[in-house]
Design an enzyme around this catalytic site. Structure first.
Site, PDB file in Angstrom:
ATOM      1  N   ASP A 522       0.857  -1.181   0.000  1.00 19.89           N
ATOM      2  CA  ASP A 522       0.000   0.000   0.000  1.00 19.89           C
ATOM      3  C   ASP A 522       0.900   1.241   0.000  1.00 19.89           C
ATOM      4  O   ASP A 522       1.608   1.510   0.980  1.00 19.89           O
ATOM      5  CB  ASP A 522      -0.881  -0.048   1.271  1.00 19.89           C
ATOM      6  CG  ASP A 522      -1.886   1.093   1.340  1.00 19.89           C
ATOM      7  OD1 ASP A 522      -1.663   2.126   0.676  1.00 19.89           O
ATOM      8  OD2 ASP A 522      -2.873   0.944   2.081  1.00 19.89           O
ATOM      9  N   HIS A 523       0.873   1.985  -1.088  1.00 23.02           N
ATOM     10  CA  HIS A 523       1.804   3.106  -1.234  1.00 23.02           C
ATOM     11  C   HIS A 523       1.479   4.264  -0.290  1.00 23.02           C
ATOM     12  O   HIS A 523       2.246   5.207  -0.177  1.00 23.02           O
ATOM     13  CB  HIS A 523       1.807   3.580  -2.698  1.00 23.02           C
ATOM     14  CG  HIS A 523       3.137   4.146  -3.138  1.00 23.02           C
ATOM     15  ND1 HIS A 523       4.063   4.662  -2.256  1.00 23.02           N
ATOM     16  CD2 HIS A 523       3.704   4.244  -4.372  1.00 23.02           C
ATOM     17  CE1 HIS A 523       5.125   5.079  -2.925  1.00 23.02           C
ATOM     18  NE2 HIS A 523       4.942   4.834  -4.215  1.00 23.02           N
ATOM     19  N   ARG A 524       0.325   4.196   0.386  1.00 21.39           N
ATOM     20  CA  ARG A 524       0.042   5.239   1.371  1.00 21.39           C
ATOM     21  C   ARG A 524       0.865   5.021   2.631  1.00 21.39           C
ATOM     22  O   ARG A 524       1.064   5.936   3.425  1.00 21.39           O
ATOM     23  CB  ARG A 524      -1.460   5.233   1.735  1.00 21.39           C
ATOM     24  CG  ARG A 524      -2.367   5.572   0.578  1.00 21.39           C
ATOM     25  CD  ARG A 524      -3.812   5.323   0.945  1.00 21.39           C
ATOM     26  NE  ARG A 524      -4.049   3.940   1.341  1.00 21.39           N
ATOM     27  CZ  ARG A 524      -5.217   3.467   1.750  1.00 21.39           C
ATOM     28  NH1 ARG A 524      -6.261   4.283   1.836  1.00 21.39           N
ATOM     29  NH2 ARG A 524      -5.367   2.210   2.064  1.00 21.39           N
TER      30      ARG A 524
END
Ligand code: CAO
Length: 550
Positions: A522-524
């Site tokens: 998850d790039h967040r």
């Protein structure tokens, strides 16, 4: 151009009925007999049609208003209409040749015998449905064994112009159906056989609800009064009125489901009760948003969408191109599908691919299996991967985390899920506290959980609490893939089939057993460098498993 007043026609016994739907608005161009409003009494609902065609100049009623015969509904600008509006009842009642116009009678009536009764059985037949001939059965609303009430809808039939529900003339238990989907019926056609307590003799007149023209008491789900001329998708403005039977529309109204946002799975895209129920489930599971929800959702908040405003799903009549078979999705597929869809849409996924040299590990695994042959323990590659993942999660704690608004929840426990393929679909059982267990124990629990998964016996507790998941396709094949993160986790490891790769050792090529790793994250929460380090570390552990001890 003339201004025409459209009033409530003679709607039989109905008094002070509430308007529950306004189907047109000012400026709309409508045709004669198009439904204007839906009203509902405590017994049934019905749509009130227009006596004229034209452009709606002013609406005189609103939702919640109560109306009676003769009440003014709206004013129409009508080309060629007589200046003085025709009498309300006559003008609003559709003519006998109108599309949805059998007999213009609103109140239930007593019809000649429409059923023949045996000792305690009654054959319910199609009552007088007016102009309709050879209409197709498009929905079976009851099945053998069901208990039905008088006037309960039994089947839905549809002509090329309108659909209507056929009610039961008697109360009883359905013994057998005399029709199936796709059959065509006419007045007098048998619909089903009912077992009736104290049934009347064959010659006795049977009270049936009179089929009525629109305005027609539309069959309510619990106490339908009559078969009804329902929404006519071919003639009505299709954007305004979705294609659904009256009871389905009532069901949708009761649940607040916006029918125009549904795709019908029935013939000609007709919306069924299952479609409405499925939509509600999908909304509750978070997999689907209504337009109203999407409009309200803050675009940036985690877990909510901004309304994707996508094109409608293509509606294709596949049977036009060749033979097809329709198969309902399994319960697991429906649930996992909604979850996967949400996760795919909401989480900004990136997938890093890497390789691990598992030559020594595989040799060790094979040796362990030989050593433990008698005990029945099978050391699987996946069990080693779970143990190795725990070590990587300990080194990179942001992979063992969940997003909660603006906070990251870092977990101090290590519960690892593994994707298991079952005949009914994908499930993810969880090995709890994998950090406190040896590979043999993990392998044993995995095989027990996988067996439970295949037998459909996993409990919710078996599938909750996961921190990180592994999806192994190693036993099947493939090289790399992009696994979908199992929210609220922030990463998932996908593993494919190991293969022998020639690796240069400085002086020669050596055959090395190589395991393809695919890490979606998850790039967040995670950035690319951390993901590359995680994979590299995992690869190093798998290449030399002693590192797990460090
Ligand atoms: N490379 C090569 N061979 C592998 C391997 C790998 N990475 N992983 C396993 N194998 C081999 C094993 O050696 C074993 O071979 P033998 O039968 O000759 O001993 C065989 O594949 C089966 O492996 P296994 O018994 O170790 O089982 P598993 O742990 O690989 O799989 C389970 C168990 C439940 C994960 C599996 O049955 C399954 O459901 N896999 C599918 C998961 C899935 O669908 N993922 C996709 C989700 S994303 O949509």
């Amino acid at each position: 151009m003339a201004l025409v007043q459209v009033k409530v026609p003679d709607i039989g016994d109905f008094k002070d009925v509430a308007i529950i739907e306004v189907l047109v608005k000012e400026g709309d161009t409508i045709r004669p007999e198009q439904s204007l409003i839906t009203v509902e009494s405590d017994k049934a609902s019905m749509e009130i049609p227009s006596s004229h065609g034209g452009v709606v100049k002013s609406l005189k009623v609103k939702l919640g208003d109560k109306v009676n015969i003769g009440d003014l509904l709206l004013e129409l600008e009508s080309a060629g209409a007589p200046a003085a509006a025709p009498a309300p009842t006559a003008s609003a009642a559709p003519s006998a040749s109108a599309a949805a116009a059998p007999t213009p009678v609103a109140a239930p009536a007593t019809a000649p015998a429409a059923a023949s009764a045996g000792n305690s059985t009654v054959t319910v037949v199609v009552p007088d449905i007016g102009d309709f001939k050879d209409v197709a059965v498009i929905e079976l609303l009851v099945k053998p064994g069901d208990t039905v009430a008088v006037d309960q809808s039994l089947i839905t039939v549809e002509s090329d112009k309108a659909s209507m529900e056929i009610p039961s003339s008697h109360a009883g238990v359905v013994q057998s159906l005399s029709v199936k989907l796709g059959d065509t019926v006419n007045i007098g056609s048998p619909v089903l056989v009912l077992t009736v307590a104290g049934a009347a003799s064959a010659a006795a007149p049977v009270p049936v609800a009179a089929p009525v023209a629109a305005p027609a008491p539309v069959a309510a789900s619990a106490t339908p009064a009559t078969p009804a001329a329902a929404h006519n998708p071919t003639a009505a403005p299709s954007a305004a009125l979705p294609h659904a039977s009256p009871s389905v529309r009532k069901f949708a109204r009761e649940l607040g489901v916006p029918l125009d946002e549904l795709k019908g799975s029935g013939p000609k895209g007709r919306i069924t009760q299952d479609d409405v129920a499925g939509f509600v489930k999908a909304v509750m599971a978070g997999g689907v948003q209504t337009k109203a929800q999407a409009a309200k959702a803050p675009a940036a908040s985690a877990g909510s969408g901004a309304g994707l405003n996508l094109l409608a799903w293509p509606q294709v009549d596949f049977a036009k191109f060749g033979a097809v078979e329709r198969k309902p999705l399994s319960r697991i597929k429906k649930i996992s599908g909604a979850n996967l869809h949400r996760n795919w849409v909401v989480i900004p996924h990136v997938t890093n691919h890497d390789e691990a040299d598992i030559t020594e590990l595989e040799a060790f695994r094979v040796a362990m299996n030989k050593e433990h042959e008698k005990s029945g323990t099978k050391f699987t590659m996946l069990a080693f991967l779970i143990k190795a993942s725990v070590a990587a999660l300990k080194k990179f704690p942001e992979f063992n985390a969940s997003l909660d608004g603006d906070e990251l929840v870092l977990k101090k426990y290590f519960h690892i899920g593994f994707a298991a393929d079952t005949p009914n679909g994908l499930v993810v059982p969880v090995i709890k506290d994998a950090d406190q267990k040896g590979v043999a124990q993990i392998a044993k629990e995995m095989s027990e959980l996988a067996a439970k998964a295949r037998d459909g016996k996993l409990s919710p507790a078996d599938m909750t609490g996961g921190c990180f998941s592994i999806s192994s396709l190693g036993g099947i094949g493939g090289t790399y893939f992009t696994p979908i993160i199992n929210a609220p986790e922030v990463a998932i490891l996908g593993v494919c089939k190991s293969f022998i790769k020639p690796v240069w050792n400085g002086s020669a090529f050596e055959p090395r057993l190589t395991l393809p790793l695919s890490l979606s994250w998850d790039h967040r929460v995670i950035d690319g460098a951390a993901a590359a380090r995680f994979n590299a570390y995992l690869g190093a552990i798998l290449a030399d498993f002693r590192r797990v001890l460090l």
